[in-house]
Design an enzyme around this catalytic site. Structure first.
Site, PDB file in Angstrom:
ATOM      1  N   SER A   1       3.746 -10.669  12.947  1.00  0.00           N
ATOM      2  CA  SER A   1       4.077 -10.578  11.518  1.00  0.00           C
ATOM      3  C   SER A   1       5.452  -9.954  11.370  1.00  0.00           C
ATOM      4  CB  SER A   1       3.047  -9.720  10.782  1.00  0.00           C
ATOM      5  OG  SER A   1       3.460  -9.448   9.457  1.00  0.00           O
TER       6      SER A   1
ATOM      7  N   TYR B   1      -1.803  -1.788  10.526  1.00  0.00           N
ATOM      8  CA  TYR B   1      -1.403  -3.179  10.703  1.00  0.00           C
ATOM      9  C   TYR B   1      -0.058  -3.274  11.423  1.00  0.00           C
ATOM     10  CZ  TYR B   1      -0.492  -8.078   9.569  1.00  0.00           C
ATOM     11  OH  TYR B   1      -0.223  -9.421   9.646  1.00  0.00           O
TER      12      TYR B   1
END
Length: 256
Positions: free
Chosen positions: A145, A158
């Protein structure tokens, strides 16, 4: 874990995790369209089985929690037992922080679960798939990401997991080369809704205006990049991160 609709096939075989929805589903569908035999995995058995049925006879489904080593071993054994080979691994299964949990409210159970799925899972999959990928000069693609480099507030778990996944990708490329190529794809703002929803409710001008470069991506943008990395056209590409964000990173760098 049950391999749905077992039918022998002759083409290349790809294992795609987290493939019952969103980007994972888009990747699986793209690979099926290119003639791959695709084994989809997800923890949602009902949805995963339905998705595989819709994708057609070249798609199969296995229920698997990527953070549980016994599940990973069992899944790989089923794939090998059915097809006798494995050519590609796409580690897409992930847990995000959709509500931006603050550091003060971040509990250790949540932290551990995010890292288990987002980082330990890809490691376990690479470990147990490597012997079979090596036999066919296969490829691994990890879905990271852009948040790994451009953290948003209150996304510690995350961001840490995806940053670790990028480091793992680089390390695996060295450890498993030259037979196995290992790369990462880092999506930016991707409209990961189901295709029917995207058609019925397209993004508005206001949605696009929120993106620094004025563009929002689709699951197909990511899927096509993954498919290219798994192809023979990318035979000299390994240990790399490919950012799919419509120019967002460059735009953000130069903002005042």
């Amino acid at each position: 874990m049950i391999l749905e609709a077992p039918v022998a096939g002759n083409g290349r075989v790809a294992l795609v995790t987290g493939a019952a929805r969103g980007i994972g589903l888009g990747i699986a569908a793209w690979l099926v369209s290119e003639g791959w035999q695709v084994v989809l995995t997800d923890i949602d058995r009902v949805r995963g089985s339905k998705v595989a049925k819709v994708l057609g006879e070249n798609a199969w489904f296995v229920t698997m929690d990527v953070s549980v080593e016994a599940d990973v071993i069992g899944c790989v054994a089923q794939v090998l037992g059915q097809f006798g080979r494995l050519d590609a691994l796409v580690s897409n299964a992930a847990i995000a922080d959709p509500h931006n949990m603050t550091l003060e409210s971040l509990d250790l159970d949540h932290w551990n679960r995010v890292l288990a799925v987002n980082l330990t899972g890809p490691m376990l999959l690479a470990k147990h798939c490597a012997p079979y990928l090596r036999a066919h000069c296969g490829s691994i693609v990890n879905l990271a990401s852009t948040r790994a480099r451009q953290a948003e507030p209150d996304t510690e778990a995350y961001v840490a997991s995806k940053g670790g996944l990028l480091a793992l990708t680089h390390a695996l490329a060295i450890s498993l080369g030259p037979e196995i190529r290992v790369n990462a794809v880092s999506p930016g703002w991707i409209d990961a809704r189901d295709p029917s929803v995207r058609r019925a409710e397209p993004l508005t001008d206001a949605d696009h205006a929120q993106h620094p470069a004025g563009r929002a991506g689709t699951v197909e943008d990511v899927a096509s990049m993954v498919a290219w990395l798994l192809s023979r056209n990318a035979g000299f590409v390994t240990g790399q991160e490919f950012v799919v964000d419509g120019g967002m990173s460059k735009k953000m760098v130069y903002q005042g």
